[in-house]
Scaffold this motif. Sequence first.
Motif, PDB file in Angstrom:
ATOM      1  N   ASP A  20       0.862  -1.177   0.000  1.00  0.00           N
ATOM      2  CA  ASP A  20       0.000   0.000   0.000  1.00  0.00           C
ATOM      3  C   ASP A  20       0.907   1.240   0.000  1.00  0.00           C
ATOM      4  O   ASP A  20       2.108   1.138   0.290  1.00  0.00           O
ATOM      5  N   ASP A  22      -0.228   5.235   0.759  1.00  0.00           N
ATOM      6  CA  ASP A  22      -0.442   6.268   1.775  1.00  0.00           C
ATOM      7  C   ASP A  22      -0.513   5.624   3.163  1.00  0.00           C
ATOM      8  O   ASP A  22      -1.235   4.649   3.370  1.00  0.00           O
ATOM      9  N   GLY A  23       0.281   6.142   4.086  1.00  0.00           N
ATOM     10  CA  GLY A  23       0.320   5.585   5.433  1.00  0.00           C
ATOM     11  C   GLY A  23       1.364   4.494   5.605  1.00  0.00           C
ATOM     12  O   GLY A  23       1.611   4.024   6.704  1.00  0.00           O
ATOM     13  N   ASP A 231      -6.924  -2.714   3.467  1.00  0.00           N
ATOM     14  CA  ASP A 231      -5.721  -3.522   3.221  1.00  0.00           C
ATOM     15  C   ASP A 231      -5.781  -4.906   3.866  1.00  0.00           C
ATOM     16  O   ASP A 231      -5.362  -5.898   3.259  1.00  0.00           O
TER      17      ASP A 231
HETATM   18 MG   LIG Z   1      -2.947   3.302   3.198  1.00  0.00          MG
END
Ligand SMILES: [Mg+2]
Length: 352
Positions: A20, A22-23, A231
């Motif tokens: 993934d 973002d983050g 996710d």
């Molecule tokens: Mg994310």
Amino acid sequence: MDTETSTQPLIARYDGVVCDLDGVVYRGADAVPGAAKALQDIVARGVRVVYATNNASRIPSEVATQIAGLGAPATASDVVSSAQAGAARLATDLSPGAAVLALGGEGVVEALRDAGLTPVVVGDDEGPGPDVVDAVLQGFGKELRVRDFETAARLLTTGMPWVATNDDATLPLPWGQSPGNGAYVDLLALALGRRPLVVGKPHPPLYGLALERLGTLAARTLAVGDRIGTDIVGAEAADLDSAWVLTGVDRPSDLVASASSPTYVVASLADLLRPYAAPLADAGGWSYGAARVVLDGDDLVVERGSADPIEVVRAGLAALLASRDEGAPSEHLRRAAATLDGLLDDSPTSTR
Ligand SMILES: [Mg+2]
């Protein structure tokens, strides 16, 4: 777990990673500290990495440029987007070159073209009719107008195929939550009384495309992400092992309130390069590394801490998830998990 694997880095169990963004790799415009270096080290071990994004509005080369700019290994073909998954799905159902309404931004247009289909956009008139268009691909597009949704509705009323890149209800912006593609999907669905096929996370098609790109077996592929609802639920639906990364939005109190159980809980991507043992249950408590916790009624008591807060988090989550799976009420678990949330936010290595 045998002793050999427990001294090996966690990533040695895998040939591919579905990562993934973002983050995990960045937060908005900023790099997540240490993420780029960890990805370099993972790739240097011969493990393949693709970046899976629900963001359908950006084109993969632009996303790859951003990732590479942070120092992580990335080319355009390492980015798998929900727009590509949507176009791939339509390409299997339609004849080559079929016309598809691109209800979205440049990412949707490019994905359709790359899949051998003909993207059609609404101009300044009432737009193309069902005599020329065979399907609709809907993804987020900042320039979309009421006129575009009207044209899509006119086409979809005929019952033609409708694929949506993703159904995220919200789009996080610096000031808060703005409507995401899922909100615009609902808008059409409300008017039409039908719903599209959705391909992005947490739905399996995007993972299918990622596996195809990686060329790895599902059993030897790890999905990594920060959001439980997209996710981790997505990895579970696609039958992949998952690593839940704590550099993003969700906290231990969110995990205990969900139905998910990630395979691993990691403080950051760097933990993929370290050994990972299973938390151990003993009479009345759980331990991980130096840490030991006990559940005393609704309270999570840290009996022994650790210099590394993630060890307490792993032991604590093992205790709380076991209690959840025995039917403990969600509000009690959330309250108990707040101890772990606080530990992460107070940690000197906290990236929040
Ligand atoms: Mg994310």
